[in-house]
Design an enzyme around this catalytic site. Structure first.
Site, mmCIF file in Angstrom:
data_model
loop_
_atom_site.group_PDB
_atom_site.id
_atom_site.type_symbol
_atom_site.label_atom_id
_atom_site.label_comp_id
_atom_site.label_asym_id
_atom_site.label_seq_id
_atom_site.Cartn_x
_atom_site.Cartn_y
_atom_site.Cartn_z
ATOM 1 N N CYS A 196 67.710 82.666 -6.580
ATOM 2 C CA CYS A 196 66.941 83.820 -7.071
ATOM 3 C C CYS A 196 65.823 84.250 -6.130
ATOM 4 O O CYS A 196 65.824 85.383 -5.658
ATOM 5 C CB CYS A 196 66.358 83.522 -8.443
ATOM 6 S SG CYS A 196 67.605 83.511 -9.720
ATOM 7 N N LYS A 234 65.780 72.387 -5.618
ATOM 8 C CA LYS A 234 64.693 71.843 -6.423
ATOM 9 C C LYS A 234 65.270 70.704 -7.251
ATOM 10 O O LYS A 234 66.498 70.565 -7.334
ATOM 11 C CB LYS A 234 64.065 72.912 -7.311
ATOM 12 C CG LYS A 234 64.999 73.445 -8.392
ATOM 13 C CD LYS A 234 64.352 74.601 -9.089
ATOM 14 C CE LYS A 234 64.236 74.386 -10.549
ATOM 15 N NZ LYS A 234 63.747 75.504 -11.295
#
Ligand code: UDX
Length: 450
Positions: free
Chosen positions: A276, A336
């Site tokens: 994103c 992440k």
């Protein structure tokens, strides 16, 4: 009227956004059919196996399938005909020129157009640039059967879910944005979210914002672009801290105590990745320039981010007097923690650069190794995958941390130290306690830390 029976939903695209959304809506009581073009993925999901890792998703999938409220459509056309709300959650990958590739949205529009057997509310949820909803509306209108009077609305209802905590962000939304230009669309989407707000105990007036389609498209991009700029800002502060012997973790903590700044997204490191933030930043810059707006602030945020991996490998090369012929343990590959997603992860340019410069790499990640192997197949002795962080570090000249998984915080460092050829830890996410690592006998270097 039992509204719960009234809204039948089809979710088109069962990826990182579509699957949690479909299962979340089913858990709230709505009947939801998932439409997935990738047959292998569809088969996995129908059997109760999520095709990617997301905490809690496997249980939610099982619950959805067992209750019968969620199913994977065998016949996509029938599923689209059966539903009133059609939620588009397809991929919008970045094109070479920075714009977004909307071909999957176009395809979804064609499938919807074929199946307009009554009023449909088409909800654009894929992350897409300004104008995508209008393009979808026009595409459906143009592809609908000649002579037919298709009755449909296109609304935008952006997903703010974060990977790794997708279910929490779905069930406890800090905001729900309904971008719709017709009262019927607003009413349907408000009703669809009613059980969610009830369950979360959130007052609708504080959580729900109803606005126009175009405004909503900007909201989604502006949110992600702002977060990206915040990360690039703290990364520049980290560079300055490094140059002046200050500590960015304390700076971030202190400035984050100001409620106008807030503590989130102030973790310095090797930069933002994922499907994103990088894509949204470049799409926002692209859309701005198409409209004659020079968003140079964001351009710089993007440039700062693109430089991070090279800065990190430069610091490693300096610490080791060159990486050629050295063995490096890489801890963390996903963009992440708590996800297996390595799309646009900083690990990709870092691993490429280290291999190019002649290092031998031992890679470890608790979830992302399978996906990473499609990009970097094992090629011993220069590239191998390890089944634990400790075995990756065995005999290594350095450990580099690229993702802040909890697993790395719990490694027994004193017992690891004698197993390494050279006890250097370069922490690209500032996730270890420098004092504790140094006490264990390591040379510890973080990002922007003394
Ligand atoms: C993001 C948005 O947060 C979410 O609202 C939107 O719906 C989708 O995009 P996501 O891509 O899952 O979510 O990841 P996010 O948690 O935003 O992290 C993005 C990247 O920024 C990661 O690579 C992360 O490591 C990095 N990051 C984040 C930092 O480097 N520092 C920080 O302080 C925070």
């Amino acid at each position: 009227m039992d509204e719960q029976d009234e809204i039948r939903i089809a979710v088109i695209g069962l990826g990182y956004v579509g699957l949690p959304t479909a299962l979340g809506l089913a858990d709230l009581g709505w009947p939801v059919a998932g439409v997935e073009i990738d047959e292998k993925k569809a088969r996995f999901i129908a059997k109760g196996d999520p095709p990617f890792y997301e905490p809690g998703l496997a249980d939610l999938l099982r619950r959805g399938l067992d209750s019968g409220r969620f199913s994977v459509a065998d016949d996509p056309d029938a599923a689209l005909q059966d539903a009133t709300v059609l939620i588009v959650c397809v991929g919008t990958p970045r094109r070479e020129d920075g714009g977004a590739d909307l071909s999957q949205i176009d395809l979804a529009g064609q499938a919807i157009a074929r199946n307009l057997n009554g009023y449909k509310l088409v909800v654009q949820k894929s992350t897409a640039p300004v104008g995508a909803a209008e393009r979808l509306r026009k595409g459906i209108g143009a592809a609908a059967q000649p002579g037919a009077q298709p009755e449909f609305d296109v609304a935008v209802n952006p997903e703010f879910l974060t990977e790794g905590t997708a279910l929490d962000t779905f069930f406890n939304p800090d905001r729900i944005i309904i971008g719709a230009d017709s009262p019927r669309a607003v009413a349907l989407l408000s009703e669809m979210h009613r059980p969610l707000l009830e369950r979360a105990g959130k007052p609708p007036e504080e959580t729900l914002l109803v606005t126009g389609v175009g405004t909503t498209e900007i909201i989604k991009h502006a949110s992600n672009a702002f977060l990206a700029a915040k990360v690039s800002f703290i990364n520049m502060v980290a560079d300055l801290c490094e140059a002046t012997n200050a500590d960015v973790a304390d700076v971030a903590r202190a400035i984050g105590m100001d409620p106008r700044i807030a503590p989130a997204f102030l973790k310095a490191g090797i930069g933002f990745g994922g499907s994103c933030l990088p894509k949204d930043v470049s799409a926002f810059i692209h859309v701005a320039s198409e409209h004659g707006v020079d968003f140079s602030l964001l351009r710089e945020a993007e440039r700062v981010n693109l430089r991070r991996p090279a800065q990190f490998t430069g610091a490693l090369a300096q610490a080791l007097s060159g990486v050629g012929g050295k063995t490096i343990a890489v801890w963390g590959l996903s963009f992440k923690p708590r996800t297996d997603d390595a799309r646009d992860a900083p690990s990709i340019p870092i691993v490429s650069a280290l291999l190019r410069d002649g290092a031998s790499l031992r890679l470890h990640d608790p979830q992302a190794m399978r996906e990473f192997q499609t990009l970097f197949p094992p090629n011993p002795p220069s590239l191998a995958y390890a089944d634990s962080p400790e075995s990756a570090a065995e005999g290594a000249d350095a450990v580099v941390i690229l993702t802040e998984w909890d697993d790395y915080r719990s490694v027994d460092l004193p017992s690891l130290r004698p197993r390494m050829a050279n006890p250097l830890i370069l922490d690209g996410r500032n996730c270890l306690d420098p004092a504790a690592v140094r006490r264990a006998g390591f040379d510890y270097r973080g990002v922007g830390r003394r």
